[in-house]
Design a protein around this motif. Structure first.
Motif, PDB file in Angstrom:
ATOM      1  N   CYS A 190       0.836  -1.194   0.000  1.00 41.93           N
ATOM      2  CA  CYS A 190       0.000   0.000   0.000  1.00 41.93           C
ATOM      3  C   CYS A 190       0.873   1.246   0.000  1.00 41.93           C
ATOM      4  O   CYS A 190       1.706   1.423   0.899  1.00 41.93           O
ATOM      5  CB  CYS A 190      -0.907   0.017   1.227  1.00 41.93           C
ATOM      6  SG  CYS A 190      -2.523  -0.705   0.947  1.00 41.93           S
ATOM      7  N   THR A 225      -3.537   4.356  -2.789  1.00 43.06           N
ATOM      8  CA  THR A 225      -4.883   4.619  -2.303  1.00 43.06           C
ATOM      9  C   THR A 225      -4.880   5.756  -1.296  1.00 43.06           C
ATOM     10  O   THR A 225      -3.859   6.015  -0.642  1.00 43.06           O
ATOM     11  CB  THR A 225      -5.472   3.351  -1.641  1.00 43.06           C
ATOM     12  OG1 THR A 225      -6.777   3.636  -1.125  1.00 43.06           O
ATOM     13  CG2 THR A 225      -4.586   2.861  -0.509  1.00 43.06           C
ATOM     14  N   VAL A 226      -6.019   6.433  -1.194  1.00 41.96           N
ATOM     15  CA  VAL A 226      -6.189   7.469  -0.168  1.00 41.96           C
ATOM     16  C   VAL A 226      -6.916   6.898   1.045  1.00 41.96           C
ATOM     17  O   VAL A 226      -7.108   7.595   2.040  1.00 41.96           O
ATOM     18  CB  VAL A 226      -6.971   8.680  -0.728  1.00 41.96           C
ATOM     19  CG1 VAL A 226      -6.176   9.356  -1.835  1.00 41.96           C
ATOM     20  CG2 VAL A 226      -8.359   8.258  -1.225  1.00 41.96           C
ATOM     21  N   GLN A 227      -7.339   5.645   0.963  1.00 37.74           N
ATOM     22  CA  GLN A 227      -7.999   5.000   2.088  1.00 37.74           C
ATOM     23  C   GLN A 227      -6.980   4.649   3.171  1.00 37.74           C
ATOM     24  O   GLN A 227      -5.774   4.614   2.937  1.00 37.74           O
ATOM     25  CB  GLN A 227      -8.686   3.710   1.639  1.00 37.74           C
ATOM     26  CG  GLN A 227      -9.860   3.898   0.706  1.00 37.74           C
ATOM     27  CD  GLN A 227     -10.453   2.557   0.307  1.00 37.74           C
ATOM     28  OE1 GLN A 227      -9.765   1.706  -0.250  1.00 37.74           O
ATOM     29  NE2 GLN A 227     -11.728   2.361   0.598  1.00 37.74           N
ATOM     30  N   GLN A 228      -7.501   4.364   4.355  1.00 40.81           N
ATOM     31  CA  GLN A 228      -6.627   3.812   5.374  1.00 40.81           C
ATOM     32  C   GLN A 228      -6.075   2.491   4.863  1.00 40.81           C
ATOM     33  O   GLN A 228      -6.760   1.742   4.161  1.00 40.81           O
ATOM     34  CB  GLN A 228      -7.406   3.574   6.670  1.00 40.81           C
ATOM     35  CG  GLN A 228      -7.763   4.833   7.432  1.00 40.81           C
ATOM     36  CD  GLN A 228      -8.365   4.513   8.786  1.00 40.81           C
ATOM     37  OE1 GLN A 228      -8.895   3.429   9.006  1.00 40.81           O
ATOM     38  NE2 GLN A 228      -8.264   5.456   9.703  1.00 40.81           N
ATOM     39  N   THR A 229      -4.840   2.203   5.229  1.00 37.54           N
ATOM     40  CA  THR A 229      -4.179   0.995   4.734  1.00 37.54           C
ATOM     41  C   THR A 229      -4.988  -0.250   5.062  1.00 37.54           C
ATOM     42  O   THR A 229      -5.178  -1.131   4.205  1.00 37.54           O
ATOM     43  CB  THR A 229      -2.770   0.871   5.337  1.00 37.54           C
ATOM     44  OG1 THR A 229      -1.993   2.000   4.935  1.00 37.54           O
ATOM     45  CG2 THR A 229      -2.094  -0.407   4.875  1.00 37.54           C
ATOM     46  N   THR A 231      -8.191  -0.596   5.579  1.00 39.93           N
ATOM     47  CA  THR A 231      -9.421  -0.652   4.779  1.00 39.93           C
ATOM     48  C   THR A 231      -9.119  -1.103   3.362  1.00 39.93           C
ATOM     49  O   THR A 231      -9.816  -1.961   2.798  1.00 39.93           O
ATOM     50  CB  THR A 231     -10.105   0.728   4.750  1.00 39.93           C
ATOM     51  OG1 THR A 231     -10.440   1.111   6.087  1.00 39.93           O
ATOM     52  CG2 THR A 231     -11.368   0.698   3.903  1.00 39.93           C
ATOM     53  N   ALA A 232      -8.071  -0.537   2.765  1.00 40.35           N
ATOM     54  CA  ALA A 232      -7.703  -0.899   1.392  1.00 40.35           C
ATOM     55  C   ALA A 232      -7.330  -2.376   1.293  1.00 40.35           C
ATOM     56  O   ALA A 232      -7.728  -3.074   0.351  1.00 40.35           O
ATOM     57  CB  ALA A 232      -6.547  -0.029   0.916  1.00 40.35           C
ATOM     58  N   GLU A 235     -10.516  -4.602   1.731  1.00 31.90           N
ATOM     59  CA  GLU A 235     -11.366  -4.567   0.534  1.00 31.90           C
ATOM     60  C   GLU A 235     -10.745  -5.389  -0.587  1.00 31.90           C
ATOM     61  O   GLU A 235     -11.461  -6.078  -1.333  1.00 31.90           O
ATOM     62  CB  GLU A 235     -11.597  -3.121   0.102  1.00 31.90           C
ATOM     63  CG  GLU A 235     -12.527  -2.352   1.043  1.00 31.90           C
ATOM     64  CD  GLU A 235     -12.835  -0.956   0.542  1.00 31.90           C
ATOM     65  OE1 GLU A 235     -12.284  -0.564  -0.521  1.00 31.90           O
ATOM     66  OE2 GLU A 235     -13.619  -0.250   1.205  1.00 31.90           O
ATOM     67  N   THR A 263      -3.197   0.291  11.569  1.00 32.09           N
ATOM     68  CA  THR A 263      -3.311  -0.721  10.512  1.00 32.09           C
ATOM     69  C   THR A 263      -3.557  -2.091  11.118  1.00 32.09           C
ATOM     70  O   THR A 263      -4.421  -2.844  10.654  1.00 32.09           O
ATOM     71  CB  THR A 263      -2.041  -0.747   9.650  1.00 32.09           C
ATOM     72  OG1 THR A 263      -1.885   0.528   9.021  1.00 32.09           O
ATOM     73  CG2 THR A 263      -2.135  -1.827   8.594  1.00 32.09           C
ATOM     74  N   LYS A 270     -11.528  -5.795  10.757  1.00 36.42           N
ATOM     75  CA  LYS A 270     -12.289  -5.785   9.504  1.00 36.42           C
ATOM     76  C   LYS A 270     -11.944  -6.897   8.528  1.00 36.42           C
ATOM     77  O   LYS A 270     -12.683  -7.104   7.550  1.00 36.42           O
ATOM     78  CB  LYS A 270     -12.070  -4.447   8.788  1.00 36.42           C
ATOM     79  CG  LYS A 270     -12.466  -3.225   9.591  1.00 36.42           C
ATOM     80  CD  LYS A 270     -12.049  -1.954   8.857  1.00 36.42           C
ATOM     81  CE  LYS A 270     -12.309  -0.710   9.691  1.00 36.42           C
ATOM     82  NZ  LYS A 270     -11.810   0.517   9.009  1.00 36.42           N
TER      83      LYS A 270
END
Length: 279
Positions: A190, A225-229, A231-232, A235, A263, A270
């Protein structure tokens, strides 16, 4: 290379069927000895009583009932092992908290398996969210299983969350019995430019070269990505139908019982598939 001793946390948590199913499948496929560990917490209660803790802060517990509940959980585990055909297993009932019991036993096993939503054992002396405590303190790898996971005989597609850290490298070494059996390994980085992952112009290339000597099917994905690591990564694990995520854990020194890195905490909470972690 195989796991030969696996510890599984036996608890009343709603995700226990998924946790047991995963641990049993691994024990069967690796020919491993499976140790089901349940705890009563009686030792902690006795310590508080002996120390003269104020009655007002003490919950009302029947100590014999605590032991009986833990033993019933182990009886269920034993029946499940027989039904699943686990080749070798035993049960252990400890009087401590789950965190203390699993940390102690982790010194004598190849893998610890627990539920990623298992928060039943907070403890009265030192409240602890069990999954985060295990991954930052165990001397062996911890496999955290989500409650809705359907156990498989092996993890065919494995995602390696790589950040170049010592913890991530140790997680890889511990996961090698699983990596060697996988059909596909995918290294995911990431925002490698921001994280300064690896050395050289091609992030992940050194790791891919190393793993290619063990495994024929290795690929690298750089994820900007601009998402939190966390979350990315979660997903991607769901979108690409990975069977397992391997990652290093990060804890904050003396606060590790309550706080883990963002992280790490995000992955634990999640991740939609089993997550193998170590610090």
């Amino acid at each position: 290379m195989m796991f030969k001793t696996i510890i599984v946390h036996v608890s009343p948590a709603s995700g226990m069927p998924a946790t047991f199913g995963t641990a049993a499948s691994l024990a069967i496929s690796h020919g491993a000895h499976l140790v089901g560990t349940a705890v009563s917490g009686v030792a902690e209660m006795n310590y508080l009583l002996a120390a003269g803790a104020p009655v007002a802060i003490m919950p009302t517990f029947d100590l014999d009932a605590l032991r009986k509940d833990a033993q019933q959980q182990l009886d269920t585990f034993a029946h499940q092992c027989e039904a699943a055909g686990v080749p070798s297993w035993e049960t252990r009932l400890l009087e401590t908290t789950a965190a203390d019991a699993l940390l102690l036993q982790s010194r004598y096993c190849d893998l610890v398996v627990a539920g990623n939503q298992d928060v039943a054992q907070y403890g009265l002396l030192a409240p602890t969210r069990l999954p985060g405590h295990l991954v930052t303190q165990c001397v062996r790898p911890v496999l955290l299983v989500p409650p809705k996971h359907h156990a498989k005989d092996n993890f065919s597609k494995i995602m390696i969350a790589w950040n170049g850290s010592a913890g991530a490298s140790r997680a890889l070494a511990f996961a090698m019995p699983l990596l060697l059996r996988a059909a596909q390994l995918t290294i995911v980085l990431c925002n490698p430019a921001d994280e300064r992952i690896d050395m050289g112009a091609e992030p992940g290339a050194d790791l891919a070269t190393y793993l290619a000597r063990h495994h024929r099917n290795v690929n690298v994905v750089n994820l900007d990505t601009v998402q939190q690591t966390s979350t990315a990564l979660c997903e991607m694990a769901e979108r690409r139908h990975f069977d397992l995520v391997v990652a290093g854990a990060y804890g904050h020194s003396r606060l590790h019982d309550w706080v883990v890195g963002s992280t790490t905490g995000g992955l634990i909470e999640k991740c939609p598939v089993p997550l193998l972690m170590t610090q």
